[in-house]
Design an enzyme around this catalytic site. Structure first.
Site, PDB file in Angstrom:
ATOM      1  N   GLY A 195      -8.021 -73.989  -6.814  1.00  0.00           N
ATOM      2  CA  GLY A 195      -6.989 -74.694  -6.069  1.00  0.00           C
ATOM      3  C   GLY A 195      -7.501 -75.187  -4.722  1.00  0.00           C
TER       4      GLY A 195
ATOM      5  N   GLY B  85      -6.987 -74.952  -0.594  1.00  0.00           N
ATOM      6  CA  GLY B  85      -6.430 -74.215   0.526  1.00  0.00           C
ATOM      7  C   GLY B  85      -6.211 -75.120   1.715  1.00  0.00           C
TER       8      GLY B  85
ATOM      9  N   ASP C 239     -11.361 -76.529  -0.371  1.00  0.00           N
ATOM     10  CA  ASP C 239     -11.150 -76.322  -1.792  1.00  0.00           C
ATOM     11  C   ASP C 239     -11.708 -74.957  -2.188  1.00  0.00           C
ATOM     12  OD1 ASP C 239     -10.207 -78.914  -1.735  1.00  0.00           O
ATOM     13  OD2 ASP C 239     -12.114 -79.782  -2.360  1.00  0.00           O
ATOM     14  N   VAL C 240     -11.034 -74.291  -3.128  1.00  0.00           N
ATOM     15  CA  VAL C 240     -11.421 -72.935  -3.506  1.00  0.00           C
ATOM     16  C   VAL C 240     -11.843 -72.912  -4.972  1.00  0.00           C
ATOM     17  CG1 VAL C 240     -10.725 -70.513  -3.568  1.00  0.00           C
ATOM     18  CG2 VAL C 240      -9.731 -72.049  -1.847  1.00  0.00           C
TER      19      VAL C 240
ATOM     20  N   LYS D 134     -14.586 -70.699  -0.827  1.00  0.00           N
ATOM     21  CA  LYS D 134     -13.877 -71.796  -0.167  1.00  0.00           C
ATOM     22  C   LYS D 134     -14.917 -72.750   0.397  1.00  0.00           C
ATOM     23  CE  LYS D 134     -10.052 -71.190   2.086  1.00  0.00           C
ATOM     24  NZ  LYS D 134      -9.037 -70.834   3.139  1.00  0.00           N
TER      25      LYS D 134
ATOM     26  N   ASP E 202       0.575 -67.645   8.204  1.00  0.00           N
ATOM     27  CA  ASP E 202       0.944 -68.442   7.026  1.00  0.00           C
ATOM     28  C   ASP E 202       1.383 -67.528   5.878  1.00  0.00           C
ATOM     29  OD1 ASP E 202       1.387 -70.868   5.742  1.00  0.00           O
ATOM     30  OD2 ASP E 202      -0.632 -70.956   4.905  1.00  0.00           O
TER      31      ASP E 202
END
Length: 333
Positions: free
Chosen positions: A76, A78, A82-83, A98, A191
């Site tokens: 996905g 982040g 990108d991870v 990441k 977050d």
């Protein structure tokens, strides 16, 4: 191009391609040309590729390594990169990496990414995703993290609906433990939300996406617009609306309270149709009573949500340790 990239990548061999073509010819009309998509689908069926790898090869990508790590799949995107799932080519360890995309590798972006790496390097707790390594390869900056199998709280609730009270309490108690550890070290998460609460098949919870974490005394950035984009409105503490950037442990506790509400009701506290309605809800409204959405919730559970989501941070639960204690009283031993 697909076949050339596939062999160059090391993901498949020439013999794999031959076997895939032979299998396709056995089921296709005589003389029918085999295209790249059909070939990639057959290689997936043979277990030689996964869907993400096949799509990358069809797009012309042939390199799947970062230093000693081989990229296996996409996990996905982040906030700061990108991870991917990856495997250390010598140790065989599966990790999450990441990557700061090259398109975003401005000096400012690299500086922020480096700050994230240094933040995560300070943290070592069973309920926080751990950082293992960091570096850059072919001008690509990356952070190597613990890979957590399973799902996240958002997907879990979307799949099975509202959680039983005891299960919600047990999962969020672990998230609160991770927050308590970070707060003791002078850090806020910034977050907290269901998609950042990772849940393993065994029910262990780890908080992820610590890229926005910061020290209590850190001077707020003047870039309030970027901060507003980086936050999720459904879990936004009221005081941050008036004073963006002034993060405290209380702002994390409010977000965790919103997350607990979501886990137990399968609804966000203020499901407005737009950002303005959500902000108005956080500032001036009470969420729909949780028991109207989940009749099995106890008075103690409802009171806890209210205490975590108090509008005034001075009236909110003071510490994540207190959240842990009250959640443990509601969870099975």
């Amino acid at each position: 191009m697909f076949q050339r990239c596939a062999v160059a990548s090391g993901l498949v061999t020439h013999d794999d391609l031959v076997r895939a073509e032979e299998a396709l010819r056995g089921v296709m009309p005589s003389g029918h040309a085999i295209d790249d998509e059909q070939l990639s689908i057959q290689l997936i069926a043979m277990g030689r590729l996964n869907t993400w790898q096949a799509a990358q090869l069809r797009a012309g990508r042939s390199t799947f390594t970062l230093g000693p790590y081989r990229i296996v799949d996409s996990l996905g995107k982040g906030r700061t990169g990108d991870v991917y799932m990856a495997e250390h080519q010598v140790m065989g360890r599966i990790v999450a990496i990441k990557v700061l995309p090259r398109r975003n590798s401005s000096p400012e972006a690299v500086s922020k990414f480096t700050a994230e790496i240094r933040t995560q390097a300070q943290l070592d707790h069973k309920n926080l995703v751990r950082a293992f390594d960091a570096g850059h390869h072919r001008s690509v900056h990356f952070l190597v993290m613990e890979y957590v199998p399973g799902t996240n709280l958002r997907r879990l609730v979307r799949r099975q609906g509202k959680l039983p009270m005891a299960e919600a309490a047990a999962l969020l108690s672990q998230a609160a433990e991770g927050l308590a550890y970070a707060h003791r070290r002078g850090l806020t998460h910034r977050d907290v939300k269901p998609s950042n609460v990772l849940v393993t098949p065994e029910g262990q919870v780890k908080l992820s996406d610590l890229g926005l974490a910061g020290f209590f005394a850190e001077t707020p950035s003047a870039d309030n617009e970027s901060r507003s984009v980086a936050r999720t409105a459904d879990y936004l503490a009221p005081e941050l609306i008036a004073r963006p950037g002034e993060y405290t442990p209380a702002t994390d506790i409010y977000a965790l309270g919103c997350t607990l509400y979501y886990a137990a009701t399968a609804r966000v506290p203020f499901p407005g149709h737009n950002l303005a309605e959500k902000i108005e809800g956080h500032l001036n409204s009470l969420p729909r009573h949780p028991r109207l959405l989940n009749a099995a919730l106890s008075d103690e559970f409802v009171d806890l949500i209210a205490d975590m989501m108090a509008k005034d941070p001075q009236k909110r639960l003071a510490t994540a340790e207190e959240v842990v204690r009250r959640l443990n009283d509601l969870a099975p031993c």
